[in-house]
Design an enzyme around this catalytic site. Structure first.
Site: not given
Lengths: 304, 256
Positions: A21, A69-70, A126, A129, A165, A243-244
Site C-alpha cells: 500500500s 516519507n511523510s 491500516n 501510518c 497492518k 520491509g525493503g
C-alpha cells in the site's frame, strides 16, 4: 504457476508476491510498465472517508539504502475511489486488497461498512501510518485495545477477509498481533515504516514538518524480518511480510521466517519490475530445489 | 512511458560541472516531448535507492540527450557512467510544455536551459518561428546551449551574475528590461530554472499580463504519479504531483 499458489486464510493468491500500500497508487501508472495480471495481489493506497490533502512538502528524504516519507495519506477519498479507481483494478486477474485508514474508530467502521457491497478480495486495515495523527498517545496499532476494537468492527462490518497492518514502532508487536487475531483478522501485515527523522544541517531544523517520518527500503529489511519472526511466534494466522524486499533472496528470507506472502514497497519506485522478477525467481527456485509447493517453505526456519 | 536498458552513446563534461549524456532508444526518442523527463537508475545496487529525474535536452533520431549538473550523490554517481554501458531508464515521463503559436520568450537559468532548447527546436519546426531565448548563468564558462540555439535561428540574450558575458545581472532583470523598455511583448513565456528565478519571472509575467509556463524540479519517489512524494501546492489548495501533473505547469496553477 500452481506451485506458487498460497492461501492467506480464506484468500487464495496465485503467487505470494504483492505490492504494498502507498507504493503502487491504484495500479494505473504501473500498468504501463508491468503486467498487473502477473501479481499475486495489489494493495491500494490507503483510502480515507474524505479526500485527504496530505502533508506539506518536503515529503521525501533519501537515506543510505532507504527512503523517509511523510506523505500523510494524500488520497482521492472513498467516493472517488469506488467510482473511478476500484473499477479499473477489477479488470485485472489479480487479487485486489483495499487499504483503509481512519482518524477514529467510527471512521474505520464507516469505511468498512461503505465498502461492504463493493467487489474486491480483502480489506487491509491500516492502523499504523506514522504520518498522521491517530490518538493523543500514539498510533492505533500501539494500543492493543484500540487495535482489537477497530479490527473487530472491520471484520463484522465488511464481510471481507481483514488484514491488520501493524507498526514496528512498539516494544512487543506480538501483543498487538494477538489482539488482532482475537478480533478476527485473517492475516497480519508486517510491517509499516519505522519512525525516523532527518536534519537539515544548514538550518538545524528537522527536514519534516512533523519531525517524524517513516523509513522504508533495504535499510530496514533486517528489522522488518525480525518483526515477522516475532509476529509468527505470537499468532497462528498467516503473516504477510514486507520491509525493503528488493529481490528473490529477500523474499525467500521473509517466507522462510514465516511470511505466507510478501509485498514489495519502495522497490516499485526503484525498479517496477522487481515484483515480476521475484515471481519468476520463485518459480525457478522451487523447481531447482525440487519443492513441490512454495507453501512448504513458509516458516521453515531452522532456529534450533 | 517505457522502461528500458539504454546504451550510453556518449557521455562527457561540457563545462565546469555540467555533463552531457546521450542515450540510445528509438521508441523513447519517438515519444519524447519538450519538458518531459527521464527517470534514470544511476547505480546497479540499492545504496542510492531512488532514480534521478532529468529533463530531456534534445532528440536526435533515436538518441535522447540530457544535460545535467553534478549537485549531489546521485549525479556524482551518474557522472561515472561510461559510454557503451547500459543504464536503466523509465521515460519519457511527465506533462511537457504546451506548444503555442506566436511570439515566445524562453527563459532558462542554469541547467534549466537544457529542456528549453528542446522546446525552442520544436517550436521552430512546428510554427517556423524561432523564439527569443534568455539564458541566465553564473559566468560565461557556465553558459550552455547558446550557440546551438542561435544556429536554429533563435535570438539569444545572455545574462551572467558576474557580467563576464552579456547583461550583467539576473536573467529576470534582462527579461523585465526587454518587455518594459524595448516593448518586446510575447504571447507566451516558458521558463525553467531555480525557484527564485521562476518566482520573480511569474511575478513579472502577471504584471505584464503574459501567460507563462514553468518547469519545476522536485525530489521524486516513483516518478510516475503513484506515490504523492513530489508535490507542489496548487492554487486551488490541493497538492499537485510534479512528476505527473507537471513538471511543466501553467504559472496560474501553482503556488511557488
Amino acid at each position: 504457476m500452481d506451485g506458487l499458489s498460497v492461501k492467506i486464510s480464506s484468500l487464495k493468491l496465485k503467487n505470494p508476491v504483492m505490492v504494498a500500500s502507498g507504493t503502487f497508487g491504484y495500479g494505473e501508472e504501473y500498468a504501463q510498465l508491468i503486467d498487473l495480471n502477473e501479481l499475486g495481489a495489489i494493495v491500494t493506497k490507503s483510502i480515507t472517508l474524505k479526500p485527504r490533502l496530505g502533508n506539506p512538502q518536503p515529503r521525501l528524504w533519501e537515506t543510505q539504502g532507504g527512503l523517509l516519507n511523510s506523505i500523510g495519506l494524500q488520497n482521492v477519498g472513498l467516493a472517488t475511489f469506488v467510482d473511478e479507481k476500484l473499477p479499473y483494478l477489477q479488470k485485472y486477474d489479480t487479487r485486489v486488497i483495499v487499504s483503509i485508514a481512519g482518524e477514529s474508530v467510527s471512521e474505520y467502521c464507516q469505511l468498512a461498512q461503505a465498502l461492504k457491497k463493493e467487489t474486491f478480495d480483502a480489506l487491509e486495515v491500516n492502523i499504523s501510518c506514522p504520518n498522521v495523527q491517530h490518538t493523543k498517545k500514539g498510533l492505533f496499532a500501539q494500543d492493543k485495545d484500540l487495535s482489537y476494537e477497530i479490527i473487530r468492527k472491520a471484520v463484522r462490518l465488511s464481510h471481507k477477509p481483514v488484514i491488520a497492518k501493524l507498526t514496528p514502532n512498539i516494544t512487543d508487536i506480538g501483543i498487538i498481533a494477538k489482539a488482532c487475531e482475537k478480533a478476527g483478522a485473517e492475516a497480519i501485515a508486517v510491517v509499516n515504516t519505522f519512525n525516523a527523522m532527518a536534519i537539515d544541517l544548514k538550518t538545524k531544523k528537522p527536514v519534516f514538518k512533523n519531525i517524524v517520518a517513516g523509513l522504508c527500503g533495504p535499510a530496514i529489511k533486517p528489522q522488518a524480518l525480525y518483526k515477522v519472526y516475532e509476529v509468527k511466534k505470537a499468532v497462528k494466522i498467516p503473516v504477510i511480510g514486507m520491509g525493503g524486499i528488493m529481490n528473490l533472496n529477500d523474499a525467500l528470507e521473509f517466507i522462510i521466517t514465516g511470511a505466507s506472502a510478501i509485498a514489495v514497497g519502495v522497490g516499485n519506485f526503484v525498479d517496477p519490475k522487481i515484483p515480476i522478477n521475484i515471481i519468476k525467481g520463485l518459480q525457478h527456485y522451487i523447481k531447482d530445489n525440487k519443492i513441490g509447493q512454495l507453501k512448504q517453505l513458509v516458516g521453515s526456519l531452522d532456529a534450533k | 512511458m517505457l522502461q528500458a536498458k539504454c546504451r550510453v552513446v556518449a557521455h562527457h563534461l561540457l563545462c565546469s560541472n555540467y555533463y552531457k549524456l546521450v542515450l540510445q532508444n528509438r521508441s523513447m526518442a519517438s515519444k519524447a516531448k519538450p519538458g518531459q523527463f527521464l527517470n534514470i537508475k544511476v547505480e546497479k545496487g540499492f545504496d542510492l535507492l531512488l532514480r534521478r529525474p532529468l529533463s530531456i535536452h534534445q532528440i536526435k533520431d533515436s538518441h535522447l540527450e540530457i544535460i545535467y549538473k553534478v549537485v549531489g550523490r546521485g549525479t556524482e554517481k551518474l557522472a561515472q557512467v561510461k559510454a557503451q554501458e547500459k543504464i536503466d531508464v523509465i521515460g519519457p515521463l511527465g506533462h511537457g510544455y504546451a506548444l503555442t503559436e506566436g511570439k515566445a520568450i524562453l527563459v532558462g537559468g542554469g541547467t534549466g536551459i537544457a529542456s528549453l532548447a528542446f522546446l525552442a527546436a520544436t517550436l521552430k519546426n512546428k510554427y517556423n518561428q524561432a523564439p527569443i531565448v534568455l539564458i541566465g548563468a553564473r559566468n560565461k564558462e557556465d553558459l550552455l546551449c547558446s550557440e546551438a540555439l542561435e544556429k536554429i535561428g533563435c535570438t539569444v540574450k545572455v545574462a551572467t551574475d558576474d557580467g563576464s558575458q552579456g547583461f550583467h545581472g539576473l536573467v529576470t532583470e534582462l527579461f523585465r528590461e526587454m518587455v518594459a523598455i524595448f516593448s518586446t511583448h510575447p504571447n507566451m513565456v516558458y521558463a525553467c530554472g531555480p525557484l527564485p528565478m521562476l518566482r520573480e519571472l511569474v511575478k513579472l509575467c502577471r504584471h505584464f499580463r503574459i501567460p507563462c509556463e514553468v518547469s519545476l524540479e522536485e525530489h521524486m519517489g516513483c516518478g510516475i504519479g503513484a506515490c504523492m512524494g513530489c508535490v507542489v501546492k496548487g492554487t486551488k489548495g490541493e497538492y499537485l504531483r510534479v512528476c505527473k501533473d507537471g513538471p511543466v505547469f501553467n504559472a496560474n496553477e501553482v503556488v511557488l
